[in-house]
Design an enzyme around this catalytic site. Structure first.
Site, mmCIF file in Angstrom:
data_model
loop_
_atom_site.group_PDB
_atom_site.id
_atom_site.type_symbol
_atom_site.label_atom_id
_atom_site.label_comp_id
_atom_site.label_asym_id
_atom_site.label_seq_id
_atom_site.Cartn_x
_atom_site.Cartn_y
_atom_site.Cartn_z
ATOM 1 N N LYS A 36 0.892 -1.175 0.000
ATOM 2 C CA LYS A 36 0.000 0.000 0.000
ATOM 3 C C LYS A 36 0.924 1.218 0.000
ATOM 4 O O LYS A 36 1.238 1.776 1.052
ATOM 5 C CB LYS A 36 -0.934 -0.052 1.208
ATOM 6 C CG LYS A 36 -2.057 0.975 1.143
ATOM 7 C CD LYS A 36 -3.100 0.705 2.205
ATOM 8 C CE LYS A 36 -4.054 1.864 2.374
ATOM 9 N NZ LYS A 36 -4.919 2.157 1.242
HETATM 10 C C1 LIG Z 1 -6.336 0.086 -4.078
HETATM 11 C C2 LIG Z 1 -7.100 -0.419 -2.894
HETATM 12 N N1 LIG Z 1 -7.708 -1.620 -2.992
HETATM 13 C C3 LIG Z 1 -8.407 -2.122 -1.954
HETATM 14 C C4 LIG Z 1 -8.532 -1.432 -0.766
HETATM 15 C C5 LIG Z 1 -9.298 -2.027 0.380
HETATM 16 O O1 LIG Z 1 -8.407 -2.448 1.377
HETATM 17 P P1 LIG Z 1 -8.829 -2.461 2.905
HETATM 18 O O2 LIG Z 1 -10.085 -3.251 3.000
HETATM 19 O O3 LIG Z 1 -7.692 -3.096 3.598
HETATM 20 O O4 LIG Z 1 -9.036 -1.040 3.297
HETATM 21 C C6 LIG Z 1 -7.904 -0.185 -0.632
HETATM 22 C C7 LIG Z 1 -7.977 0.557 0.624
HETATM 23 O O5 LIG Z 1 -7.084 0.500 1.421
HETATM 24 C C8 LIG Z 1 -7.173 0.327 -1.717
HETATM 25 O O6 LIG Z 1 -6.568 1.512 -1.638
#
Ligand SMILES: Cc1ncc(COP(=O)(O)O)c(C=O)c1O
Length: 320
Positions: A163
């Site tokens: 991330k």
């Molecule tokens: C590109 C992306 N995909 C998926 C998610 C969903 O991830 P999470 O459920 O861990 O927030 C996020 C958010 O963090 C994201 O930025």
């Protein structure tokens, strides 16, 4: 959405005033995007905490801290904190600011050191902020979304499992295009044309009673809400398939929804102006939405230990 400031931000082990959390314009991250971060939610819980303030709990805190460490590891960014220390710092900053419910943003980046692409000689800085934040994907009656003309990050270019701030340049293109064209969000395909994910959400589809989601190999983030929904689907006896999904499946599915810390569980009303099912939240999405919100709001037993209680000092609830 404007940011509402709070009192303190955690920086490298200390709480500092919000307005003092500044970096130099020549910091490595500003030029080369060298950051990794998390987005976490703290939810109001029924009753009061031991301090007499409204009770609150952070959703899947250890998993978020672990993902921050993983993202940093992929980028050879040594964090001087363990996942447990990051989690403890997150609790500290929430308790010090007394803002619940809230959104929490830990971020680690390469600071002021050297100019040049190689980040290794620039110092690693860690900050944790929290602030009130409401609904992210618009539309209580379901989101009207599009397939983006932008593809998701290709394998072996920008790692999707990290991330990283830089990944969100791709997300920005997807989101801007969607909003400019009158949609709430865009769904990107991967470089092979398979469904991938939204600019900040994982994607789920229901067809014929089976729940489908795109696997990690289709350039998606390993979403923590995604994994929670997969767990809840198993608990509810809903068949789950993780496989590459062709674009056109979303036009003929019965139900579709996004998951994410910000988006939570948001049902999709239409994709490219084609109605998903009859446009309303279908039965499987409704069951998963309820199971998810019952746990995060403390209305059902926390059987998977997903909630970390926080004990705010100042009773200052804000609307979510
Ligand atoms: C590109 C992306 N995909 C998926 C998610 C969903 O991830 P999470 O459920 O861990 O927030 C996020 C958010 O963090 C994201 O930025």
């Amino acid at each position: 959405m404007p940011i509402e400031s709070t009192q303190n931000i955690w920086h490298n082990g200390n709480l500092i005033p919000w307005d003092k959390a500044n970096i130099h314009v020549m910091s490595h991250v500003v030029h080369y995007g060298s950051s990794v971060f998390e987005g976490i939610r703290c939810y109001a819980q029924p009753g009061t905490s031991s301090s007499g303030a409204p009770a609150a709990a952070v959703f899947r805190l250890p998993e978020h801290s672990a993902r921050l460490i993983d993202s940093a590891k992929i980028y050879r960014m040594p964090l001087p904190y363990t996942a447990e220390q990051i989690s403890a710092a997150i609790v500290d900053v929430i308790e010090a600011n007394g803002i619940t419910p809230c959104y929490i943003r830990p971020i680690a980046f390469r600071g002021y050191g050297e100019i040049g692409v190689n980040p290794l000689k620039s110092p690693v800085e860690v900050y944790i902020a929290n602030f009130p934040w409401g609904k992210y994907v618009h539309g209580n009656d379901g989101a009207d979304v599009c397939i983006s003309s932008w593809s998701r990050l290709a394998p072996n270019t920008m790692p999707s499992l990290a991330k990283a701030g830089a990944n969100y340049m791709n997300s920005q293109l997807i989101r801007m295009e969607a909003e400019i064209n009158g949609y709430s969000e865009g769904i990107a395909l991967d470089v092979n044309g398979y469904l991938s994910e939204g600019s900040g959400e994982n994607l789920f589809i229901v067809r014929g009673g089976t729940l489908y989601t795109t696997p990690l190999a289709n350039s998606v983030l390993n979403g923590i809400t995604r994994s929670s929904i997969l767990t809840l689907a198993k608990q509810l006896g809903i068949p789950v398939v993780e496989q590459a999904l062709p674009r056109e499946l979303i036009y003929i599915c019965d139900e579709a929804f996004f998951t994410g810390t910000a988006a939570e569980v948001t049902h999709l009303r239409s994709v490219d102006r084609i109605m998903v099912g009859d446009g309303t939240m279908g039965p499987i999405t409704t069951a998963l939405h309820k199971a998810f919100f019952d746990i995060v709001n403390g209305l059902a037993p926390d059987r998977y230990n997903w909630l970390t209680p926080v004990n705010v000092r100042v009773a200052e609830p804000v609307g979510a």
